[in-house]
Design an enzyme around this catalytic site. Structure first.
Site, PDB file in Angstrom:
ATOM      1  N   ASP A 189       1.164  -1.437  -0.478  1.00  0.00           N
ATOM      2  CA  ASP A 189      -0.278  -0.091   0.186  1.00  0.00           C
ATOM      3  C   ASP A 189       1.176   1.314   0.006  1.00  0.00           C
ATOM      4  O   ASP A 189       2.424   1.352   0.833  1.00  0.00           O
ATOM      5  CB  ASP A 189      -0.857   0.095   1.018  1.00  0.00           C
ATOM      6  CG  ASP A 189       0.153   0.087   2.840  1.00  0.00           C
ATOM      7  OD1 ASP A 189       0.722  -0.576   2.636  1.00  0.00           O
ATOM      8  OD2 ASP A 189      -1.028   0.691   3.393  1.00  0.00           O
ATOM      9  N   GLU A 226       0.093  -1.486   5.703  1.00  0.00           N
ATOM     10  CA  GLU A 226       1.102  -0.880   6.149  1.00  0.00           C
ATOM     11  C   GLU A 226       1.085   0.304   6.777  1.00  0.00           C
ATOM     12  O   GLU A 226       1.480   0.583   7.518  1.00  0.00           O
ATOM     13  CB  GLU A 226       2.499  -0.892   6.194  1.00  0.00           C
ATOM     14  CG  GLU A 226       3.918  -0.653   6.630  1.00  0.00           C
ATOM     15  CD  GLU A 226       4.529   0.068   6.041  1.00  0.00           C
ATOM     16  OE1 GLU A 226       5.294   0.456   6.941  1.00  0.00           O
ATOM     17  OE2 GLU A 226       3.560   1.068   5.544  1.00  0.00           O
TER      18      GLU A 226
HETATM   19 ZN   LIG Z   1       6.447   2.117   3.919  1.00  0.00          ZN
END
Ligand SMILES: [Zn+2]
Length: 410
Positions: A91, A153
């Site tokens: 992401d 993340e």
């Molecule tokens: Zn990163």
């Protein structure tokens, strides 16, 4: 392609391998902003892996709109236990409100720099890893290599724990991990933990001429904010300290606040977001306990003396553990040798490395590009950095297959 080819291709162009570049460009074209699905990117990577006779495992979020991809390339003798994880998140952060020179999801190369959202954070690393896939697959690996590509993340490292739980359930126990976050291909062995909170202060509305009938939520939120600042000042003054960090102490700050609806109304609600970033060795649970003791022991009783319905709802939105890799860990020695880097560096931003370490998989951080470009408009990764990553992975292939003189053992 063999490891030696990787080396010569990279040095011949003094930059990225053309196939690495193609992979990175392909990945940047997927808009994998954390709020969106990453399945297009994950399925593309899975389809590239399948011809190599491996079995990628996808683990999904609750809505099944996002997935982690984990795959093991077994050792030549078939062993799939132990081995080294190459880890990256799929992401990217939003581009909303940023002033980009070119379309962030249409990669462009200008003056030796590849521009695009995620170019350095961290599709550059993932693209190089996928480019090295045929070399890993063709090598006679003495121990396995695993690829771990996660979701979410950037919104609190939410995907990696799902993947790690699946590994534990399946009995997959890698013995080391490289997190390819942008470090200019230098080795980072430690980072702080991040703890993010939302606090909803619930008071009682009243006409502003009748303040004794209300409970002013903003005023009580302000007391909490001052408490947090005092806590931050205390940690700054008293430590503990680790001088290897830019900011050598645990930090805390209030970052967002929302409350009130009219100037002549006692505000009934105020929402506050705050965070603290703990040094490795500083227990976030102890800080959490102090904040809750203040809220439950002082703030709420004082509000309830004004009205019994007043309340404070404190919730932790994200908690990313700190990382403090041992210099004695095999993965630390391996990555230092591969990157030709012995310097000790510790950083204030967090990665999934702390989560891997907590799961018993020692981790260090080393990847192409600079954190300076991450999250900004006109994010880029230099072709030279991608080339260095290609060389690094070429050395890793040779190391894991017993060539090249670097001792592996992860
Ligand atoms: Zn990163």
């Amino acid at each position: 392609m063999q490891a030696t080819d990787i080396r010569s291709a990279a040095s011949a162009t003094a930059g990225a391998r053309p196939d690495s570049l193609a992979w990175v460009e392909r990945l940047v074209r997927f808009d994998t902003t954390s709020r969106a699905s990453n399945l297009g990117m994950v399925e593309t990577m899975r389809d590239a892996l399948l011809p190599h006779g491996v079995q990628p495992t996808l683990t999904y979020d609750a809505a099944r709109g996002k997935a982690n991809l984990f795959v093991t390339l077994a050792a030549a003798d078939g062993n799939a236990q132990g081995g080294l994880v190459l880890s990256g998140h799929t992401d990217v952060v939003p581009v909303d409100g940023q002033d980009w020179t070119s379309d962030p999801f249409r990669p462009e190369i200008r003056d030796g720099l590849l521009y695009g959202r995620g170019a350095c954070d961290m599709k550059g690393f993932i693209g190089c890893v996928l480019t090295a896939l045929p070399a890993f697959a063709a090598a006679r690996l003495r121990e396995p290599v695993h690829f771990a590509f996660s979701y979410d993340e950037e919104v609190g490292c939410l995907g990696a724990p799902v993947m790690l739980a699946d590994l534990a359930a399946r009995g997959v126990r890698p013995s080391g991990c490289i997190i390819g976050e942008p470090t200019d291909m230098r080795v980072i062995t430690a980072h702080k933990g991040i703890n993010v909170y939302k606090c909803c202060v619930r008071g009682r509305a009243a006409h502003s001429s009748l303040t004794p009938q209300g409970v002013n939520a903003i005023e009580y939120a302000a007391r909490l904010i001052c408490f947090l600042r005092d806590l931050a000042d205390e940690m700054r003054a008293q430590g503990p300290f680790d001088r290897a960090f830019d900011v050598p102490f645990t930090t805390a700050q209030t970052s967002m606040i929302k409350g009130g609806n009219a100037v002549n109304t006692v505000p009934a609600e105020c929402d506050v977001l705050f965070e603290y970033r703990n040094l490795p060795g500083v227990d976030p649970a102890a800080i959490d306990a102090r904040i809750r003791a203040y809220v439950d022991g002082e703030l709420v009783p004082r509000m309830r003396r004004e009205h019994p319905d007043a309340a404070v709802d404190l919730s932790r939105l994200a908690a990313v553990p700190s990382l403090d890799a041992s210099e004695q860990a095999a993965v630390t020695a391996l990555v230092r040798a591969l990157a030709r880097d012995d310097m000790v560096r510790k950083v204030g931003y967090a990665t999934e490395g702390g989560q891997f370490a907590l799961a018993g998989i020692p981790a260090v951080i080393c990847g192409p590009g600079s954190i300076e470009q991450a999250h900004k408009a006109d994010e880029f990764v230099s072709l030279v950095q991608l080339g260095e990553c290609d060389v690094f992975l070429g050395r890793l292939v040779r190391s894991l297959s017993g060539e090249g003189g670097v001792v592996s053992s992860c």
